[in-house]
Design an enzyme around this catalytic site. Structure first.
Site, PDB file in Angstrom:
ATOM      1  N   ASP A  21      -3.249   4.907   8.639  1.00  0.00           N
ATOM      2  CA  ASP A  21      -2.698   4.860   7.284  1.00  0.00           C
ATOM      3  C   ASP A  21      -3.299   3.717   6.455  1.00  0.00           C
ATOM      4  OD1 ASP A  21      -1.048   5.731   5.234  1.00  0.00           O
ATOM      5  OD2 ASP A  21       0.661   4.516   5.872  1.00  0.00           O
ATOM      6  N   GLY A  24      -5.967   4.932   1.043  1.00  0.00           N
ATOM      7  CA  GLY A  24      -5.867   4.934  -0.415  1.00  0.00           C
ATOM      8  C   GLY A  24      -5.746   3.528  -0.980  1.00  0.00           C
ATOM      9  N   TRP A  26      -6.603   0.761   0.513  1.00  0.00           N
ATOM     10  CA  TRP A  26      -7.849   0.044   0.811  1.00  0.00           C
ATOM     11  C   TRP A  26      -8.871   0.322  -0.295  1.00  0.00           C
ATOM     12  CZ3 TRP A  26     -12.966   1.352   1.542  1.00  0.00           C
ATOM     13  CH2 TRP A  26     -13.769   0.398   2.170  1.00  0.00           C
ATOM     14  N   ARG A  34      -9.586   6.974  -4.121  1.00  0.00           N
ATOM     15  CA  ARG A  34      -8.927   7.134  -2.815  1.00  0.00           C
ATOM     16  C   ARG A  34      -9.824   7.808  -1.775  1.00  0.00           C
ATOM     17  NH1 ARG A  34      -3.500   6.751  -2.277  1.00  0.00           N
ATOM     18  NH2 ARG A  34      -3.629   8.299  -0.636  1.00  0.00           N
ATOM     19  N   THR A  67       1.844  17.879   7.517  1.00  0.00           N
ATOM     20  CA  THR A  67       2.196  19.046   6.688  1.00  0.00           C
ATOM     21  C   THR A  67       2.613  18.583   5.289  1.00  0.00           C
ATOM     22  OG1 THR A  67       4.431  18.986   7.601  1.00  0.00           O
ATOM     23  CG2 THR A  67       2.908  20.511   8.630  1.00  0.00           C
ATOM     24  N   ASN A  69       1.210  16.177   3.678  1.00  0.00           N
ATOM     25  CA  ASN A  69       0.028  15.766   2.912  1.00  0.00           C
ATOM     26  C   ASN A  69      -0.519  16.875   2.000  1.00  0.00           C
ATOM     27  OD1 ASN A  69      -1.144  13.654   5.635  1.00  0.00           O
ATOM     28  ND2 ASN A  69      -0.105  13.018   3.775  1.00  0.00           N
ATOM     29  N   TRP A  70      -0.080  18.134   2.216  1.00  0.00           N
ATOM     30  CA  TRP A  70      -0.482  19.213   1.294  1.00  0.00           C
ATOM     31  C   TRP A  70       0.046  18.950  -0.111  1.00  0.00           C
ATOM     32  CZ3 TRP A  70      -4.233  21.978   3.078  1.00  0.00           C
ATOM     33  CH2 TRP A  70      -4.282  22.349   4.428  1.00  0.00           C
TER      34      TRP A  70
HETATM   35  C1  IPE Z   1       1.094   9.630   7.601  1.00  0.00           C
HETATM   36  O1  IPE Z   1       0.679   8.915   6.494  1.00  0.00           O
HETATM   37  C2  IPE Z   1       0.184  10.799   7.829  1.00  0.00           C
HETATM   38  C3  IPE Z   1      -1.166  10.458   8.259  1.00  0.00           C
HETATM   39  C4  IPE Z   1      -1.630   9.278   8.532  1.00  0.00           C
HETATM   40  C5  IPE Z   1      -2.042  11.585   8.403  1.00  0.00           C
HETATM   41  P1  IPE Z   1       1.290   9.154   5.041  1.00  0.00           P
HETATM   42  O2  IPE Z   1       0.600   8.223   4.135  1.00  0.00           O
HETATM   43  O3  IPE Z   1       1.225  10.594   4.710  1.00  0.00           O
HETATM   44  O4  IPE Z   1       2.819   8.755   5.259  1.00  0.00           O
HETATM   45  P2  IPE Z   1       3.924   8.319   4.211  1.00  0.00           P
HETATM   46  O5  IPE Z   1       3.990   9.373   3.170  1.00  0.00           O
HETATM   47  O6  IPE Z   1       3.523   7.002   3.644  1.00  0.00           O
HETATM   48  O7  IPE Z   1       5.165   8.204   5.033  1.00  0.00           O
HETATM   49  C1  IPE Z   2      -4.064   7.806   5.449  1.00  0.00           C
HETATM   50  O1  IPE Z   2      -4.255   7.020   4.317  1.00  0.00           O
HETATM   51  C2  IPE Z   2      -4.828   9.115   5.394  1.00  0.00           C
HETATM   52  C3  IPE Z   2      -3.994  10.300   5.241  1.00  0.00           C
HETATM   53  C4  IPE Z   2      -2.696  10.332   5.128  1.00  0.00           C
HETATM   54  C5  IPE Z   2      -4.685  11.577   5.208  1.00  0.00           C
HETATM   55  P1  IPE Z   2      -3.480   7.284   2.972  1.00  0.00           P
HETATM   56  O2  IPE Z   2      -4.244   8.269   2.169  1.00  0.00           O
HETATM   57  O3  IPE Z   2      -2.067   7.657   3.255  1.00  0.00           O
HETATM   58  O4  IPE Z   2      -3.530   5.883   2.255  1.00  0.00           O
HETATM   59  P2  IPE Z   2      -2.337   5.140   1.525  1.00  0.00           P
HETATM   60  O5  IPE Z   2      -1.196   5.080   2.501  1.00  0.00           O
HETATM   61  O6  IPE Z   2      -2.003   5.937   0.316  1.00  0.00           O
HETATM   62  O7  IPE Z   2      -2.864   3.790   1.204  1.00  0.00           O
HETATM   63 MG    MG Z   3      -0.359   6.634   3.520  1.00  0.00          MG
END
Ligand code: IPE
Ligand code: IPE
Ligand code: MG
Length: 246
Positions: A21, A24, A26, A34, A67, A69-70
């Site tokens: 995680d 984005g 970073w 992102r 799921t 993340n969609w």
């Molecule tokens: C968890 O991260 C899912 C993955 C790392 C693939 P998210 O960024 O989706 O989680 P939340 O929404 O902050 O809980």
């Molecule tokens: C994890 O990084 C990657 C996925 C969830 C696919 P994020 O995209 O969640 O990055 P942040 O948490 O928004 O910084």
């Molecule tokens: Mg995240």
């Protein structure tokens, strides 16, 4: 600090799960989109896989796409899927060089066709590797996995293959995506968030959690090694008293 030399190689966890995680945030800190963060996270995946295989971890499960993340903006979802395809294609070589077998958990058949095809191909091309298994959690949700297992168990009961009273933890776990894989002893989550985000809900029952205050693209071998050292310094009691353990 040389954390690797501090690891007790006789007490390694068999299975380490990772919530990758912070890509984005970073990217934002670096003044980039992102998607640049996601691309920069691939190096951390490679380092983790190599470091884990090298010291003898048997399973590493990486949370790559939930799921939920969609629900992100379409362009970000599309970019993640494209990155998945190109990374799988490129990294088969890394996996084979390190004798790593690829696997996946999640609602895989509902992935975009191209991703699914690439995934199956990568799994097939690494199926003879024996040193470590790397599982990608893709289109994964812990609740989905448990609900699915309930459906399978219910149909076994309906078919008369098992009596309701004979259903126990072990029987149930055999209906999860992770059947025959030991529960993770250690979960690492980067980015500073202290939550599970629908990952491996059943399997994490007694897992030790390590929440790291760094973003995933900055994760390196030393962070992995240090997490293992911290893990080995904990007392896992499984409900017992400290005196019973020692
Ligand atoms: C968890 O991260 C899912 C993955 C790392 C693939 P998210 O960024 O989706 O989680 P939340 O929404 O902050 O809980
Ligand atoms: C994890 O990084 C990657 C996925 C969830 C696919 P994020 O995209 O969640 O990055 P942040 O948490 O928004 O910084
Ligand atoms: Mg995240």
């Amino acid at each position: 600090m040389d954390w690797k030399s501090k690891i007790d190689m006789t007490r390694l966890p068999k299975h380490v799960a990772v919530i990758m995680d912070g890509n984005g945030r970073w990217a934002k800190e670096h003044g980039r989109p992102r998607v640049f963060g996601h691309r920069s996270g691939v190096k951390a995946v490679r380092e983790t896989a190599e470091a884990a295989a090298e010291i003898g971890i048997e399973y590493v499960t990486l949370y790559a796409f939930s799921t939920e993340n969609w629900n992100r903006p379409k362009y970000e979802v599309d970019a993640l899927m494209t990155l998945l395809v190109s990374t799988l294609r490129k990294e088969i070589r890394t996996l084979n060089d390190n004798n790593i077998k690829l696997g996946a958990i999640g609602n895989l058949t509902e992935l975009p066709k191209k991703c699914y095809k690439e995934l199956i191909e990568a799994i097939d091309k690494t199926k003879h590797n024996t040193r470590m298994t790397m599982l990608l959690a893709l289109n994964y949700s812990g609740r989905w996995e448990i609900t699915n297992a309930v459906k399978k168990v219910a149909s076994e009961v309906k078919a008369g293959n098992i009596d309701i009273n004979d259903i126990d933890d072990d029987y149930f776990a055999k209906h999860l995506n992770t059947k025959n894989i030991p529960d993770p002893e250690l979960l690492i989550r980067t980015s500073g968030e202290s939550r599970v985000s629908n990952f491996l809900l059943w399997q994490l029952a007694y897992t030790e959690f390590a929440f790291l205050p760094i973003y995933w693209p900055d994760f390196r071998r030393e962070h992995f090694y240090k997490s293992l050292v911290d893990f080995q310094n904990r007392e896992r009691r499984f409900g017992k008293t400290s005196e019973q353990i020692t």
